[in-house]
Design an enzyme around this catalytic site. Sequence first.
Site, PDB file in Angstrom:
ATOM      1  N   ASN A 105     -72.387  34.803  90.029  1.00  0.00           N
ATOM      2  CA  ASN A 105     -71.422  33.693  89.957  1.00  0.00           C
ATOM      3  C   ASN A 105     -70.485  33.711  91.165  1.00  0.00           C
ATOM      4  OD1 ASN A 105     -71.821  32.078  87.447  1.00  0.00           O
ATOM      5  ND2 ASN A 105     -71.748  34.123  86.553  1.00  0.00           N
ATOM      6  N   HIS A 141     -68.050  32.411  80.633  1.00  0.00           N
ATOM      7  CA  HIS A 141     -68.556  33.286  79.569  1.00  0.00           C
ATOM      8  C   HIS A 141     -69.947  32.801  79.125  1.00  0.00           C
ATOM      9  CE1 HIS A 141     -68.447  36.098  76.307  1.00  0.00           C
ATOM     10  NE2 HIS A 141     -68.941  35.154  75.535  1.00  0.00           N
ATOM     11  N   LEU A 157     -59.765  42.803  80.142  1.00  0.00           N
ATOM     12  CA  LEU A 157     -58.786  41.824  79.662  1.00  0.00           C
ATOM     13  C   LEU A 157     -57.613  41.833  80.628  1.00  0.00           C
ATOM     14  CD1 LEU A 157     -58.716  42.597  75.840  1.00  0.00           C
ATOM     15  CD2 LEU A 157     -59.793  40.650  76.985  1.00  0.00           C
TER      16      LEU A 157
HETATM   17  C1  GRF Z   1     -72.147  36.349  83.464  1.00  0.00           C
HETATM   18  O1  GRF Z   1     -73.064  36.149  82.418  1.00  0.00           O
HETATM   19  C2  GRF Z   1     -70.761  35.876  83.078  1.00  0.00           C
HETATM   20  O2  GRF Z   1     -70.764  34.765  82.244  1.00  0.00           O
HETATM   21  C3  GRF Z   1     -70.218  37.074  82.343  1.00  0.00           C
HETATM   22  O3  GRF Z   1     -70.699  38.180  83.039  1.00  0.00           O
HETATM   23  C4  GRF Z   1     -71.918  37.833  83.714  1.00  0.00           C
HETATM   24  C5  GRF Z   1     -71.698  38.128  85.162  1.00  0.00           C
HETATM   25  O4  GRF Z   1     -72.833  37.886  85.939  1.00  0.00           O
HETATM   26  N1  GRF Z   1     -68.792  37.006  82.212  1.00  0.00           N
HETATM   27  P1  GRF Z   1     -72.717  37.898  87.524  1.00  0.00           P
HETATM   28  O5  GRF Z   1     -72.047  39.213  87.912  1.00  0.00           O
HETATM   29  O6  GRF Z   1     -71.900  36.720  87.941  1.00  0.00           O
HETATM   30  O7  GRF Z   1     -74.132  37.833  88.013  1.00  0.00           O
END
Ligand code: GRF
Length: 196
Positions: free
Chosen positions: A16, A110, A93
Site C-alpha cells: 500500500n 483495513h 494502535l
Molecule cells: C494490508 O492488508 C492492510 O490493509 C493491513 O495490513 C496489510 C498491509 O499490507 N492494515 P502492505 O504492507 O501494504 O502490503
Amino acid sequence: MKKVRLAILASGSGSNAEAIMSWAKFRLDTEVVCLISDKKKAYALERSLKYNVKSLYVKKEKNLSMLDYDKKLIKELNEFKPDYILLAGYMRLLSGAFLDTYPKRVINIHPSLLPKYPGMSGYEEAFKSNDEEFGCTIHFVDEGMDTGEIIIQEKLKRIKDESFEEFKSRGLKLENSLYPKVIEELVKKFFKEEAL
Ligand code: GRF
C-alpha cells in the site's frame, strides 16, 4: 504551488505504501515526505528508496510506553510537517496524544468490511466465514482497534473454490488501487478548505 505533504507509517511489506508513492510521484499537488517504520526490516523501507522518499526506522524500545513511543514518533514526524499521516500496514494502535496532534488527519486501510473482523487477521477471518462478499475499508483513525469513522468501503465477491492466497491477493490489489483514489479526494478537499 503548495503540495499536500503525506507521511506514511508502515510495519511490513508496504504494497500500500508503494501504491501511494507511485501515485504521488507524478503529482504536482502532493508529495510523500517520509516513510517511517517501527520495524527495522520492514520491506516498506526498501520500497521507499525507489521513490526517493526519506525513510526512517523509529525503534520501539521494550521499556517505552505507547505514549512515549508516540511522542518519539511525533517528534520525528514534525520534522517533515505532514498534512496527512497514512497508515499502510502499521501494526500499532495510536495514543490520544498522537491523534490530537493531527486531528482528522490520520487515515488507515483495513482488509475487511468493518465493523466485521477488526484486528490483525482481516483476510483470514473473512476467508473462514461464509460471507459472500469481502473487501476493504479506509477510515479515520481513533484510539480503538479499527473503529474510526469510515471513509469508504469496497467489496469483492467470493469465488467458489478460490485458495486463500488468491483471495488475499485480490483483496490486496483492491486495497492498492483504492488507497490512492481516496488520497486524491482528500487532497482535493484539503485545497478546497484552504481556499475558504
Ligand atoms: C494490508 O492488508 C492492510 O490493509 C493491513 O495490513 C496489510 C498491509 O499490507 N492494515 P502492505 O504492507 O501494504 O502490503
